[in-house]
Motif scaffolding. Sequence first.
Motif, PDB file in Angstrom:
ATOM      1  N   ASN A 127       0.826  -1.216   0.000  1.00 32.51           N
ATOM      2  CA  ASN A 127       0.000   0.000   0.000  1.00 32.51           C
ATOM      3  C   ASN A 127       0.857   1.262   0.000  1.00 32.51           C
ATOM      4  N   ILE A 128       2.121   1.114  -0.418  1.00 29.27           N
ATOM      5  CA  ILE A 128       3.074   2.226  -0.364  1.00 29.27           C
ATOM      6  C   ILE A 128       2.611   3.416  -1.201  1.00 29.27           C
ATOM      7  N   LEU A 129       1.992   3.147  -2.338  1.00 31.72           N
ATOM      8  CA  LEU A 129       1.607   4.230  -3.248  1.00 31.72           C
ATOM      9  C   LEU A 129       0.235   4.807  -2.937  1.00 31.72           C
ATOM     10  N   GLU A 130      -0.486   4.198  -2.030  1.00 31.58           N
ATOM     11  CA  GLU A 130      -1.868   4.572  -1.752  1.00 31.58           C
ATOM     12  C   GLU A 130      -1.995   6.064  -1.439  1.00 31.58           C
ATOM     13  N   GLY A 131      -2.849   6.753  -2.229  1.00 30.27           N
ATOM     14  CA  GLY A 131      -3.150   8.153  -1.982  1.00 30.27           C
ATOM     15  C   GLY A 131      -2.077   9.141  -2.381  1.00 30.27           C
ATOM     16  N   HIS A 132      -0.955   8.659  -2.878  1.00 27.58           N
ATOM     17  CA  HIS A 132       0.156   9.551  -3.237  1.00 27.58           C
ATOM     18  C   HIS A 132      -0.007  10.118  -4.649  1.00 27.58           C
ATOM     19  N   VAL A 134       2.191  10.105  -7.549  1.00 30.82           N
ATOM     20  CA  VAL A 134       3.329   9.233  -7.832  1.00 30.82           C
ATOM     21  C   VAL A 134       3.892   9.514  -9.212  1.00 30.82           C
ATOM     22  N   LEU A 135       5.194   9.716  -9.280  1.00 31.30           N
ATOM     23  CA  LEU A 135       5.886   9.829 -10.558  1.00 31.30           C
ATOM     24  C   LEU A 135       6.599   8.515 -10.838  1.00 31.30           C
ATOM     25  N   LEU A 136       6.264   7.880 -11.957  1.00 33.63           N
ATOM     26  CA  LEU A 136       6.900   6.639 -12.374  1.00 33.63           C
ATOM     27  C   LEU A 136       7.982   6.958 -13.400  1.00 33.63           C
ATOM     28  N   THR A 137       9.217   6.542 -13.113  1.00 32.06           N
ATOM     29  CA  THR A 137      10.334   6.744 -14.050  1.00 32.06           C
ATOM     30  C   THR A 137      10.938   5.380 -14.342  1.00 32.06           C
ATOM     31  N   CYS A 202       5.719  10.949  -4.147  1.00 26.50           N
ATOM     32  CA  CYS A 202       6.406   9.656  -4.195  1.00 26.50           C
ATOM     33  C   CYS A 202       6.935   9.424  -5.601  1.00 26.50           C
ATOM     34  N   VAL A 203       8.163   8.957  -5.701  1.00 23.80           N
ATOM     35  CA  VAL A 203       8.778   8.662  -7.000  1.00 23.80           C
ATOM     36  C   VAL A 203       9.199   7.196  -7.016  1.00 23.80           C
ATOM     37  N   VAL A 204       8.899   6.514  -8.113  1.00 20.58           N
ATOM     38  CA  VAL A 204       9.298   5.119  -8.284  1.00 20.58           C
ATOM     39  C   VAL A 204      10.306   5.050  -9.416  1.00 20.58           C
ATOM     40  N   THR A 205      11.471   4.469  -9.139  1.00 20.21           N
ATOM     41  CA  THR A 205      12.531   4.376 -10.136  1.00 20.21           C
ATOM     42  C   THR A 205      13.184   3.006 -10.069  1.00 20.21           C
ATOM     43  N   LYS A 206      14.108   2.773 -10.954  1.00 17.07           N
ATOM     44  CA  LYS A 206      14.863   1.526 -10.975  1.00 17.07           C
ATOM     45  C   LYS A 206      16.245   1.737 -10.377  1.00 17.07           C
ATOM     46  N   ALA A 207      16.820   0.669  -9.873  1.00 17.33           N
ATOM     47  CA  ALA A 207      18.200   0.715  -9.382  1.00 17.33           C
ATOM     48  C   ALA A 207      19.140   0.654 -10.582  1.00 17.33           C
ATOM     49  N   SER A 208      19.118   1.714 -11.357  1.00 15.95           N
ATOM     50  CA  SER A 208      19.856   1.732 -12.622  1.00 15.95           C
ATOM     51  C   SER A 208      21.225   2.364 -12.508  1.00 15.95           C
ATOM     52  N   GLY A 209      21.633   2.745 -11.291  1.00 13.69           N
ATOM     53  CA  GLY A 209      22.964   3.300 -11.105  1.00 13.69           C
ATOM     54  C   GLY A 209      23.039   4.771 -11.466  1.00 13.69           C
ATOM     55  N   THR A 210      24.204   5.338 -11.246  1.00 14.69           N
ATOM     56  CA  THR A 210      24.404   6.768 -11.510  1.00 14.69           C
ATOM     57  C   THR A 210      24.141   7.144 -12.963  1.00 14.69           C
ATOM     58  N   PRO A 211      24.648   6.378 -13.973  1.00 18.15           N
ATOM     59  CA  PRO A 211      24.372   6.759 -15.359  1.00 18.15           C
ATOM     60  C   PRO A 211      22.887   6.750 -15.705  1.00 18.15           C
ATOM     61  N   GLY A 225      12.280  15.937   0.560  1.00 19.75           N
ATOM     62  CA  GLY A 225      11.584  15.107   1.544  1.00 19.75           C
ATOM     63  C   GLY A 225      10.532  14.218   0.926  1.00 19.75           C
ATOM     64  N   ILE A 226      10.803  13.730  -0.294  1.00 19.78           N
ATOM     65  CA  ILE A 226       9.854  12.908  -1.047  1.00 19.78           C
ATOM     66  C   ILE A 226      10.238  11.434  -0.925  1.00 19.78           C
ATOM     67  N   THR A 227       9.242  10.585  -0.781  1.00 15.58           N
ATOM     68  CA  THR A 227       9.486   9.145  -0.727  1.00 15.58           C
ATOM     69  C   THR A 227      10.028   8.654  -2.064  1.00 15.58           C
ATOM     70  N   LEU A 228      11.146   7.920  -2.025  1.00 14.05           N
ATOM     71  CA  LEU A 228      11.732   7.345  -3.228  1.00 14.05           C
ATOM     72  C   LEU A 228      11.701   5.832  -3.110  1.00 14.05           C
ATOM     73  N   VAL A 229      11.005   5.199  -4.028  1.00 17.03           N
ATOM     74  CA  VAL A 229      10.930   3.733  -4.075  1.00 17.03           C
ATOM     75  C   VAL A 229      11.844   3.253  -5.192  1.00 17.03           C
ATOM     76  N   VAL A 230      12.804   2.407  -4.834  1.00 17.16           N
ATOM     77  CA  VAL A 230      13.794   1.923  -5.799  1.00 17.16           C
ATOM     78  C   VAL A 230      13.554   0.438  -6.059  1.00 17.16           C
ATOM     79  N   LEU A 231      13.285   0.096  -7.306  1.00 23.96           N
ATOM     80  CA  LEU A 231      13.092  -1.304  -7.665  1.00 23.96           C
ATOM     81  C   LEU A 231      14.452  -1.947  -7.909  1.00 23.96           C
TER      82      LEU A 231
END
Length: 267
Positions: A127-132, A134-137, A202-211, A225-231
Amino acid sequence: MTAVCSRIWLIGGTGESAELVRLLIASGIPCTVSVTTLSAQSLYPKSPLVRVWVGRLSADELPKFLQDESIRAILDASHPFAVEISRLAIATAQQLSLPYLRFERPALTLSQAETIPHTLDSLLNSNILEGHRVLLTLGYRWLEKFRPWQARATLFARILPSPEALTMALAAGFTADRLIALRPPISADLERALWEQWQITCVVTKASGTPGGEAVKREVAQTLGITLVVLERPWVEYPHQTDSLQVALKICQQWWQTISSGSKQIR
């Protein structure tokens, strides 16, 4: 097969793959780079030593590709999340006794993160994204997975500027006012402005490294102060792997020296 027609297959699509191509050119080593989109061709320098093959290679298409391009070794510099082509390349290399090397950009460590990594399934079932807001990258191919969340959160997405990406994003339930088409890299200032404009929480991104822009997103998320979710990256058992461009080049030079000498065994 002679060294004149033989080539290294470089699985590309990343900035590091373009740097590897430049290093191979400087060493006089011919290569065929495979990419999935026409726009990715612009990453690579023009040279008689370089061919760029555009499209998605399947298991059925791969034997013809290897034969047509006279491939004698495989350098896999694909994106950390492009696991399908990596697994196919590894299986093919083992089957045909071709040398294989994985170049993968270093992952950011947990000490550099403010969040705990998730898998896609664990995120979608939480339920992490609930009500947020959310930016999906994550790339447009993953957006359909978030269709059920359109009613549970306010979803925005950043996609590549291509007709295919836009079509798939709209099909996944995103409206035009919640999409932005930009090609990375994206500066911290632009990230911050975009997140503030859309009032992202809330932002959802991948563990794609610095590049892949992960470090920039971590920096901006911490500042705002935004929640960052890293896949987290999918797990692949790579038979040989390095995160050093120079080590990758040295191995390719060794391969090419053996190919040029006419030896059948270049492992």
